[in-house]
Design a protein around this motif. Structure first.
Motif, PDB file in Angstrom:
ATOM      1  N   TYR A 171      62.026  23.118  91.944  1.00  0.00           N
ATOM      2  CA  TYR A 171      62.243  23.080  90.498  1.00  0.00           C
ATOM      3  C   TYR A 171      60.962  22.825  89.701  1.00  0.00           C
ATOM      4  N   ALA A 172      59.868  22.569  90.386  1.00  0.00           N
ATOM      5  CA  ALA A 172      58.608  22.272  89.692  1.00  0.00           C
ATOM      6  C   ALA A 172      58.194  23.430  88.786  1.00  0.00           C
ATOM      7  N   GLY A 173      57.937  23.107  87.528  1.00  0.00           N
ATOM      8  CA  GLY A 173      57.502  24.112  86.562  1.00  0.00           C
ATOM      9  C   GLY A 173      58.618  24.959  85.990  1.00  0.00           C
ATOM     10  N   LYS A 174      59.840  24.706  86.416  1.00  0.00           N
ATOM     11  CA  LYS A 174      60.973  25.504  85.945  1.00  0.00           C
ATOM     12  C   LYS A 174      61.751  24.765  84.859  1.00  0.00           C
ATOM     13  N   THR A 175      62.399  25.517  84.008  1.00  0.00           N
ATOM     14  CA  THR A 175      63.269  24.964  82.969  1.00  0.00           C
ATOM     15  C   THR A 175      64.686  24.879  83.521  1.00  0.00           C
ATOM     16  N   ILE A 176      65.219  23.675  83.545  1.00  0.00           N
ATOM     17  CA  ILE A 176      66.560  23.474  84.085  1.00  0.00           C
ATOM     18  C   ILE A 176      67.352  22.568  83.154  1.00  0.00           C
ATOM     19  N   LYS A 177      68.639  22.441  83.456  1.00  0.00           N
ATOM     20  CA  LYS A 177      69.514  21.539  82.708  1.00  0.00           C
ATOM     21  C   LYS A 177      69.851  20.331  83.576  1.00  0.00           C
ATOM     22  N   MET A 178      69.948  19.180  82.922  1.00  0.00           N
ATOM     23  CA  MET A 178      70.340  17.953  83.607  1.00  0.00           C
ATOM     24  C   MET A 178      71.322  17.194  82.731  1.00  0.00           C
ATOM     25  N   LYS A 179      72.383  16.679  83.348  1.00  0.00           N
ATOM     26  CA  LYS A 179      73.385  15.917  82.625  1.00  0.00           C
ATOM     27  C   LYS A 179      73.442  14.492  83.172  1.00  0.00           C
ATOM     28  N   GLY A 180      73.558  13.530  82.274  1.00  0.00           N
ATOM     29  CA  GLY A 180      73.648  12.157  82.724  1.00  0.00           C
ATOM     30  C   GLY A 180      73.928  11.210  81.580  1.00  0.00           C
ATOM     31  N   GLN A 181      74.005   9.947  81.903  1.00  0.00           N
ATOM     32  CA  GLN A 181      74.242   8.906  80.908  1.00  0.00           C
ATOM     33  C   GLN A 181      72.922   8.248  80.531  1.00  0.00           C
ATOM     34  N   VAL A 182      72.720   8.033  79.242  1.00  0.00           N
ATOM     35  CA  VAL A 182      71.489   7.415  78.759  1.00  0.00           C
ATOM     36  C   VAL A 182      71.493   5.934  79.117  1.00  0.00           C
TER      37      VAL A 182
END
Length: 243
Positions: free
Chosen positions: A162-173
């Motif tokens: 995933y290095a250098g790639k645009t991805i989505k991440m979901k989580g709790q702040v």
């Protein structure tokens, strides 16, 4: 004289060695030529930071630390800071012409760090903690990835993919530092990961609130070194909040 090139964790990217509502007491055994000895003249508390107007050798300065108890007349010591010009506190609706973000304050003189101790003295993210200082795995979080996203455990396990790639991440702040170097620094957790790899740091211009469940899209960077001990194994940069 004050020589940090760039901020934290961070300083509190910053997170830092300053614990909430507690002033750590350093055990000084070796003189530290880099430390400052200051007397508190004024205290302003906000939701995340404690702002202190301090005097040192006849000069007044403003410093900021992670929110904690402090009182006028007290004397503190510190040795790691980051100078910021024209820093705007939205919460105070005030711009500080010059302010120093301090990683750690102590009621006792701070010992000079040996080479082996340097990592332990970092702020928000010294190298041996990879951006997770003061981050604890929060109980009760169990969030499934959003459509098109991956879990934090998957990110750490396959980081090179995933290095250098645009991805989505979901989580709790679980942590927020707002308007540091013009960005908001956010930590999220989704309940996945092991005892060491469970937390993702994110930089963004978007605003969130503590405990919000959010999805961000941004670029994954590995081994990001901001200097002055601020090092992240993994960080998502320039992220945008996915509505």
């Amino acid at each position: 004289m004050r020589s940090f090139i760039i901020f934290l964790s961070v300083l509190f990217i910053f997170s830092g060695c300053v614990h909430k509502n507690k002033v750590p007491v350093a055990q000084a055994t070796v003189a530290n030529p880099a430390q400052h000895e200051v007397k508190v003249e004024e205290v302003i508390q906000t939701s995340q930071y404690t702002y202190l107007r301090v005097s040192e050798n006849g000069a007044d300065n403003w410093i900021a630390v992670t929110k904690q108890e402090a009182a006028p007349g007290e004397t503190y010591y510190y040795d790691k800071d980051m100078e910021m010009k024209n820093f705007q506190s939205k919460e105070l609706n005030r711009t500080f012409e010059t302010i120093y973000f301090v990683q750690e304050i102590s009621k006792e003189p701070i010992a000079a760090a040996s080479t082996g101790d340097m990592g332990a003295m970092g702020g928000m993210s010294p190298a041996n903690h990879a951006g997770k200082v003061n981050s604890q795995k929060k109980d009760g979080i169990s969030i499934a990835p959003a459509d098109g996203s991956i879990s934090i455990a998957q990110l750490y396990a396959n980081r090179n993919d995933y290095a250098g790639k645009t991805i989505k991440m979901k989580g709790q702040v679980v942590k927020i530092n707002e308007q540091v170097m013009g960005k908001n620094w956010i930590h999220i957790q989704d309940g996945s990961g092991n005892a060491n790899d469970f937390d993702l740091a994110i930089t963004t211009l978007d605003g969130v609130k503590m405990d919000d469940v959010v999805t961000f899209e941004g670029v994954i960077t590995l081994n990001k070194d901001f200097g002055a001990g601020y090092f992240y194994e993994i960080i998502m940069e320039d992220a945008k909040l996915v509505k």
